[in-house]
Enzyme design. Structure first.
Site, PDB file in Angstrom:
ATOM      1  CE  LYS A  50      -3.848  -2.364   2.223  1.00  0.00           C
ATOM      2  NZ  LYS A  50      -4.519  -2.728   3.495  1.00  0.00           N
ATOM      3  CD  GLN A  94      -3.338  -4.487   6.653  1.00  0.00           C
ATOM      4  OE1 GLN A  94      -3.208  -3.530   5.902  1.00  0.00           O
ATOM      5  NE2 GLN A  94      -4.155  -5.485   6.373  1.00  0.00           N
ATOM      6  CG  ASP A 117      -9.089   0.367   5.662  1.00  0.00           C
ATOM      7  OD1 ASP A 117      -8.885   0.113   4.459  1.00  0.00           O
ATOM      8  OD2 ASP A 117      -8.340   0.000   6.591  1.00  0.00           O
TER       9      ASP A 117
END
Ligand code: NAD
Length: 300
Positions: A50, A94, A117
């Site tokens: 990412k 994460q 997210d």
């Protein structure tokens, strides 16, 4: 009939090109910070990829890496610092987090305007109200893949298999918003095969290798396989009809397969995504898109 392949890499490249153009128009590089706690090998790869993609497209990608022993209070303090940092447009923590940290508390602590997210309850609420803001990346990417086929979503029967907060539920909300008739299947669904067979569009997000078999698929359906399952040599028998996967398995000792029996489903479906090379590349591309969207809105 052999289904058309949906090329996730190609669609992801188009989105990435649009992200680059948007950044040029903005005239500054949006900041994306990925936070990782502990050394889960899969998470290490995801976070690194990412941050790398962010830099490649002209964003400012940063990784914040902490030992597995970091306390919940410590992580919440880090999130608060990132919320307050004006250089940071997008925050990504994460998952999974170590067991002693309550992931819900951490997600709730992220500033919803930086929640790239799309997991914060505020953004989840907007999505279900049909006012999507920052939308979870994987289901947002799946919508782009379905659109790339040209198949009409409005009025279609979409069957989503899986009801997780990260994929299944937001997937169903996005399809409903586009006026599909949506059925959500899960581990307690009775007669899964006959429900799947009703789907003009099938999205499998379960995490069970080859759960969806060829005969379950309605002829001509659009089949999107979100599942990513690494299987080893003890799975070889189930792949006897798939020489490509068997070759990779023999070479590497393991191979990545989806939730759908790709070879058999491809004989029936109209469109299908491969694993890998389908949904996977889209998730990162949509994360970049969300970061640019967050930056635009915050600085407007
Ligand atoms: P999850 O474990 O949180 O949810 C799985 C869902 O499947 C649950 O809702 C459960 O009810 C349902 N389920 C389990 N067994 C079932 C069965 N036998 N029949 C019907 N439904 C069943 O998983 P998740 O986070 O939603 O991820 C699902 C899969 O998608 C995993 O393989 C994951 O690795 C993959 N994934 C891929 C990407 C990507 O970018 N490609 C992103 C996220 C998740």
């Amino acid at each position: 009939m052999t289904a058309n392949l949906i090329d996730g890499k190609a669609v992801a490249r188009q989105i990435e090109a649009a992200v680059v153009a948007e950044i040029q128009r903005l005239g500054y590089a949006p900041g994306l910070t990925a936070v990782r706690v502990g050394n889960d090998p899969a998470s290490e790869v995801y976070v690194r990829n990412k941050a790398k993609k962010a830099d490649e497209l002209g964003l400012r990608g940063t990784q914040r890496i902490f030992p597995a022993e970091l306390s919940e209070a410590g992580l919440l303090a880090e999130v608060a610092a990132l919320n307050a940092d004006d250089e940071v447009d997008g925050i990504l923590v994460q998952l999974p987090l170590p067991k002693h940290i309550d992931a819900r508390k951490v997600i709730d602590a992220i500033d919803p305007t930086k929640d790239v997210d799309g997991f914060h309850p505020f953004n989840v609420g907007l999505l279900h109200l049909g006012r999507p803001s920052l939308v979870p990346c994987t289901p947002a990417g799946v919508m782009r893949l379905i659109d790339s086929t040209g198949v009409k979503i409005e009025g279609a029967h979409a069957v989503v298999i899986g009801r997780s907060d990260i994929v299944g539920k937001p997937m169903a909300a996005l399809l409903l918003q586009r006026s599909a008739t949506v059925t959500i299947c899960h581990s307690r669904t009775r007669d899964l095969g006959s429900v799947i067979h009703q789907g003009d569009i099938v999205v499998a997000a379960v995490g069970r290798p080859l759960l969806v078999t060829g005969p379950m698929i309605r002829p001509g359906a659009v089949v999107i396989d979100v599942g990513m399952n690494r299987v080893e040599v003890d799975f070889a028998d189930r792949l006897a009809h798939d020489p490509d996967k068997l070759r990779t398995l023999a070479k590497n000792g393991s191979v990545l397969v989806g939730d759908v029996d790709f070879v058999r489903a491809r004989e029936v479906a109209g469109w299908i995504t491969p694993v890998p090379g389908g949904v996977g590349p889209m998730t990162i591309a949509m994360l970049m898109q969300n970061t640019v969207t967050a930056a635009e809105r915050r600085r407007r």
